[in-house]
Design an enzyme around this catalytic site. Structure first.
Site, mmCIF file in Angstrom:
data_model
loop_
_atom_site.group_PDB
_atom_site.id
_atom_site.type_symbol
_atom_site.label_atom_id
_atom_site.label_comp_id
_atom_site.label_asym_id
_atom_site.label_seq_id
_atom_site.Cartn_x
_atom_site.Cartn_y
_atom_site.Cartn_z
ATOM 1 N N ASP A 147 0.840 -1.194 0.000
ATOM 2 C CA ASP A 147 0.000 0.000 0.000
ATOM 3 C C ASP A 147 0.880 1.250 0.000
ATOM 4 O O ASP A 147 0.637 2.206 0.720
ATOM 5 C CB ASP A 147 -0.897 -0.003 1.248
ATOM 6 N N CYS A 204 -22.818 -3.640 -15.468
ATOM 7 C CA CYS A 204 -23.106 -3.254 -14.070
ATOM 8 C C CYS A 204 -22.540 -1.861 -13.777
ATOM 9 O O CYS A 204 -21.487 -1.485 -14.268
ATOM 10 C CB CYS A 204 -22.463 -4.279 -13.130
ATOM 11 N N CYS A 207 -21.765 0.214 -8.265
ATOM 12 C CA CYS A 207 -20.884 0.969 -7.362
ATOM 13 C C CYS A 207 -21.005 2.472 -7.611
ATOM 14 O O CYS A 207 -20.960 3.269 -6.665
ATOM 15 C CB CYS A 207 -19.438 0.503 -7.483
ATOM 16 N N CYS A 211 -22.603 4.971 -4.419
ATOM 17 C CA CYS A 211 -21.639 5.827 -3.700
ATOM 18 C C CYS A 211 -22.348 7.035 -3.083
ATOM 19 O O CYS A 211 -22.960 7.832 -3.801
ATOM 20 C CB CYS A 211 -20.530 6.272 -4.652
ATOM 21 N N CYS A 227 -14.450 11.105 -1.757
ATOM 22 C CA CYS A 227 -14.580 9.723 -1.240
ATOM 23 C C CYS A 227 -14.503 9.708 0.285
ATOM 24 O O CYS A 227 -13.581 10.261 0.888
ATOM 25 C CB CYS A 227 -13.484 8.860 -1.852
ATOM 26 N N CYS A 254 -14.931 3.531 4.181
ATOM 27 C CA CYS A 254 -16.254 3.302 3.590
ATOM 28 C C CYS A 254 -16.153 2.068 2.715
ATOM 29 O O CYS A 254 -15.177 1.903 1.982
ATOM 30 C CB CYS A 254 -16.663 4.515 2.765
ATOM 31 N N CYS A 257 -19.114 0.776 -1.974
ATOM 32 C CA CYS A 257 -18.957 0.333 -3.363
ATOM 33 C C CYS A 257 -18.531 -1.128 -3.430
ATOM 34 O O CYS A 257 -18.729 -1.792 -4.447
ATOM 35 C CB CYS A 257 -17.999 1.241 -4.129
HETATM 36 S S1 SF4 Z 1 -16.901 -2.981 -9.614
HETATM 37 FE FE1 SF4 Z 1 -18.774 -1.814 -9.765
HETATM 38 S S2 SF4 Z 1 -19.400 -2.066 -11.908
HETATM 39 FE FE2 SF4 Z 1 -17.888 -3.654 -11.496
HETATM 40 S S3 SF4 Z 1 -19.119 -5.440 -10.925
HETATM 41 FE FE3 SF4 Z 1 -18.550 -4.364 -9.015
HETATM 42 S S4 SF4 Z 1 -20.280 -3.001 -8.582
HETATM 43 FE FE4 SF4 Z 1 -20.462 -3.651 -10.729
HETATM 44 S S1 SF4 Z 2 -15.411 4.126 -0.662
HETATM 45 FE FE1 SF4 Z 2 -17.480 4.958 -0.359
HETATM 46 S S2 SF4 Z 2 -17.302 7.122 -0.835
HETATM 47 FE FE2 SF4 Z 2 -15.466 6.117 -1.673
HETATM 48 S S3 SF4 Z 2 -16.007 5.607 -3.775
HETATM 49 FE FE3 SF4 Z 2 -16.559 3.808 -2.561
HETATM 50 S S4 SF4 Z 2 -18.721 4.136 -2.022
HETATM 51 FE FE4 SF4 Z 2 -17.891 6.104 -2.723
#
Ligand code: SF4
Ligand code: SF4
Length: 363
Positions: A147, A204, A207, A211, A227, A254, A257
């Site tokens: 990381d 898809c 995400c 968000c 974010c 978070c 997503c």
């Molecule tokens: S990363 Fe996002 S677009 Fe790709 S499969 Fe997962 S939820 Fe769907």
């Molecule tokens: S971590 Fe949370 S705020 Fe960041 S992109 Fe994913 S859903 Fe959005």
């Protein structure tokens, strides 16, 4: 046959896989160092300021995309992934996480941060892997990263079969979803390359839709400044007001997503006990965490990634979450707890407490 210092390269790779599995990694791949095609995207991201206050991203510039400049002599990058979904996560763990997010008085800590700080865990194990390779081939040039800011980790994983880049920008694997950490060993050995896998996001876009702050501004483009992971962990100073309500009860990171991603039904449980949930991070209330003074914060987060943000940001995040709970429930203990810390708070935390108290008009 590709040879590495006179040894059969494929056999060496097979050995490396075995050692990696013994260290708790779920997969390793080998990537080339030419990431040239990733450079325009990286430059555009930096140019748009999407990195926010993470100045180190801009500072390293294209070095991030050029492993051989970052560590001279590098010929290959071994990309390793390690699952972190806590072993105790029950079937249907996503539903439990959604319930927690919907309960204003609960505190939500990102799943990856509920156990031991992964930086050290991965680093130690990657170094052991590198040492075993040295036993086999003799001394060689290498460097381990976990990381680390200057490394394009997802790009390296995607190029070497560790998954594909999901539209949320994280690496995603058919057999493991996205609940895994990545680490790398830069090596000056011409190990055989491992091929990339096909992408499976298809049509898809769950995400992007889920968000809370609209941080995924387009498929594969994340504006870190929006974010919640960035805002609660990396961002210094005040959390911009426009995002405070959306933060909900997320006090560290978070996962939304990832929770919504259909591929995470294949997320694997961690193989190492290091990622077991430390109490009370799995089911704490906001009030419980707010009651910690700095000494207790340091004690409770010893060896945890949470400690890196320090007590001030921790309180800042909690104040916002408490404000959100206060607005929704109007429970007097929330207001009293916020009031109780107002006088002694430093200016940053104080401003967030004042915002929190103002979320509900006084009767
Ligand atoms: S990363 Fe996002 S677009 Fe790709 S499969 Fe997962 S939820 Fe769907
Ligand atoms: S971590 Fe949370 S705020 Fe960041 S992109 Fe994913 S859903 Fe959005």
């Amino acid at each position: 046959m590709s040879a590495v210092r006179g040894l059969d390269g494929e056999a060496l790779l097979a050995q490396l896989r075995e050692w990696a599995a013994a260290e708790g990694f779920s997969q390793i791949g080998v990537a080339d160092v030419d990431l040239g095609s990733a450079e325009p995207g990286l430059l555009a991201w930096l140019h748009n300021g999407f990195h926010g206050a993470m100045d180190y991203m801009a500072r390293h510039g294209l070095k991030r995309a050029r492993p051989a400049e970052l560590v001279p002599g590098t010929l290959r990058v071994v990309s390793a992934r390690m699952d972190y979904l806590p072993e105790s996560a029950p079937e249907g763990w996503q539903a439990i996480e959604w319930q927690r997010l919907a309960a204003p008085d609960q505190a939500t800590v990102s799943l990856y941060a509920r156990g031991r700080d992964y930086h050290k865990v991965l680093r130690t194990r990657l170094q052991r892997l590198a040492d075993r390779l040295a036993d086999a081939v003799g001394p060689y040039g290498h460097r381990v990263f976990t990381d680390s800011a200057p490394v394009l980790e997802v790009e390296l994983a995607a190029r070497s079969g560790g998954g594909w880049r999901g539209k949320h920008t994280l690496a995603l694997h058919r057999d493991g979803g996205s609940m895994f950490f990545l680490g790398e060993i830069f090596v000056d050995l011409a190990l055989p390359l491992t091929p990339p896998v096909d992408a499976h996001c298809g049509s898809c876009s769950a995400c992007l839709t889920v968000c809370p702050t609209g941080a995924i501004v387009a498929p594969y483009r994340l504006d870190a400044r929006r974010c919640i992971s960035y805002l609660t962990i990396e961002h210094p100073g005040a959390i911009p007001e426009e995002f405070r309500v959306a933060l909900g009860n997320r006090v560290y990171g978070c996962d939304d997503c990832q929770l919504v991603c259909p591929w995470n039904k294949y997320a694997q449980r961690a193989r190492l006990p290091d990622f077991d949930v430390r109490e009370p991070l799995g089911d704490a209330t906001l009030l419980q965490l707010w009651a910690w003074d700095e000494a207790e914060f340091l004690r409770r987060t010893e060896g945890s990634a949470i400690r890196r943000i320090g007590f001030q940001r921790w309180q800042r995040n909690l104040a916002v979450a408490l404000g959100n709970a206060w607005r929704v429930s109007g429970d007097a203990p929330l207001r009293d707890a916020l009031h109780g810390r107002l006088e002694a708070a430093d200016p940053l935390v104080r401003e967030h407490i004042e915002w929190a108290l103002a979320q509900r008009p006084l009767p």
